[in-house]
Design a protein around this motif. Sequence first.
Motif, short mmCIF file in Angstrom:
data_model
loop_
_atom_site.label_atom_id
_atom_site.label_comp_id
_atom_site.label_asym_id
_atom_site.label_seq_id
_atom_site.Cartn_x
_atom_site.Cartn_y
_atom_site.Cartn_z
N TYR A 284 -63.51 -44.47 -20.70
CA TYR A 284 -63.97 -45.03 -19.43
C TYR A 284 -62.85 -45.14 -18.41
CZ TYR A 284 -67.11 -47.84 -16.52
OH TYR A 284 -67.93 -48.29 -15.51
N ARG A 285 -61.61 -45.10 -18.88
CA ARG A 285 -60.48 -45.32 -17.99
C ARG A 285 -60.38 -44.29 -16.86
NH1 ARG A 285 -54.07 -46.28 -19.39
NH2 ARG A 285 -53.93 -48.33 -18.40
N PRO A 286 -60.60 -42.99 -17.13
CA PRO A 286 -60.53 -42.01 -16.05
C PRO A 286 -61.53 -42.28 -14.92
CG PRO A 286 -60.39 -40.91 -18.16
CD PRO A 286 -60.74 -42.33 -18.45
N LEU A 287 -62.68 -42.84 -15.26
CA LEU A 287 -63.67 -43.15 -14.23
C LEU A 287 -63.15 -44.24 -13.31
CD1 LEU A 287 -66.44 -42.87 -12.95
CD2 LEU A 287 -67.34 -44.46 -14.68
N VAL A 288 -62.52 -45.27 -13.88
CA VAL A 288 -61.94 -46.33 -13.06
C VAL A 288 -60.82 -45.78 -12.20
CG1 VAL A 288 -60.81 -48.59 -13.09
CG2 VAL A 288 -62.59 -48.07 -14.78
N GLU A 289 -60.02 -44.89 -12.76
CA GLU A 289 -58.95 -44.25 -11.99
C GLU A 289 -59.53 -43.46 -10.82
OE1 GLU A 289 -56.80 -41.92 -14.79
OE2 GLU A 289 -55.78 -43.65 -15.71
N PHE A 290 -60.63 -42.77 -11.06
CA PHE A 290 -61.29 -42.00 -10.00
C PHE A 290 -61.75 -42.93 -8.87
CE2 PHE A 290 -65.24 -40.43 -8.10
CZ PHE A 290 -64.81 -39.20 -7.59
N LYS A 291 -62.30 -44.08 -9.23
CA LYS A 291 -62.75 -45.03 -8.21
C LYS A 291 -61.58 -45.53 -7.38
CE LYS A 291 -66.78 -46.67 -10.84
NZ LYS A 291 -67.46 -47.82 -11.47
N LEU A 292 -60.46 -45.79 -8.04
CA LEU A 292 -59.27 -46.22 -7.30
C LEU A 292 -58.76 -45.12 -6.37
CD1 LEU A 292 -57.40 -48.16 -10.13
CD2 LEU A 292 -58.18 -49.14 -7.96
#
Length: 227
Positions: free
Chosen positions: A199-207
């Motif tokens: 899930y971490r890459p998705l949060v990075e994408f949002k940032l």
Amino acid sequence: MAQHYNLEQQEQLATLKAFWDKWGTPIAIVAFALAIGLAGWNGWRYWQGRQAAQAAILLDQLNVSAASNNRTAAEQNFTVLRNQYAKTAQASQAGLRLAKFQAEQKEWDAALETLQWVSSQSRDVGLRALAVLHSSAILMEQDKPDAALSALQQYSFPAEFHALRDDRIGDILQQQGKTAEAVAAYQQAHRALTDTSAYRPLVEFKLQALGQAPTPSSTSASGTLQR
């Protein structure tokens, strides 16, 4: 010698008789209680296993009904699970599945009612947390960000759900146009996720979409976001 042995044996029998006269009844009561307790425990385990097996059948039927867009049958399956097998994990899983189906049909209020049952009745803390998260997503779909945010902040999530909670808070704040606060929520969610989390890459994408890069922090990864 034989006479001495007989006297000694008689003394032992007399001692045993005196002991039994005094303690025999309590010992028998305790032994009986232990036997009854063991039988009750085995009976309870059998009953629990049977409940789970019957609930699993209904859960499968609900999944089939939902897959075939048969809302009436799916809701009937859940009603039986909720009324007769409420304490099983399958009943809570069925509630989550039914709520997903109801949301897909844009039956928002029905989905929220189903999720409310799971979040208040399930014995599984993880399933309760998922119900609250799904409820917040539905409230966002209804354009009720304040209610969605309140639902998340009022529920005490277990530590393993803090990242998902903070990520969802970021989504709500972004929906409200509070970009700086949304970034802070995403940063906290990112810190709570491990490097190997899918899930971490998705949060990075949002940032990155907000022009930000993930930042490390010395604070606890599982801290609650304060507002």
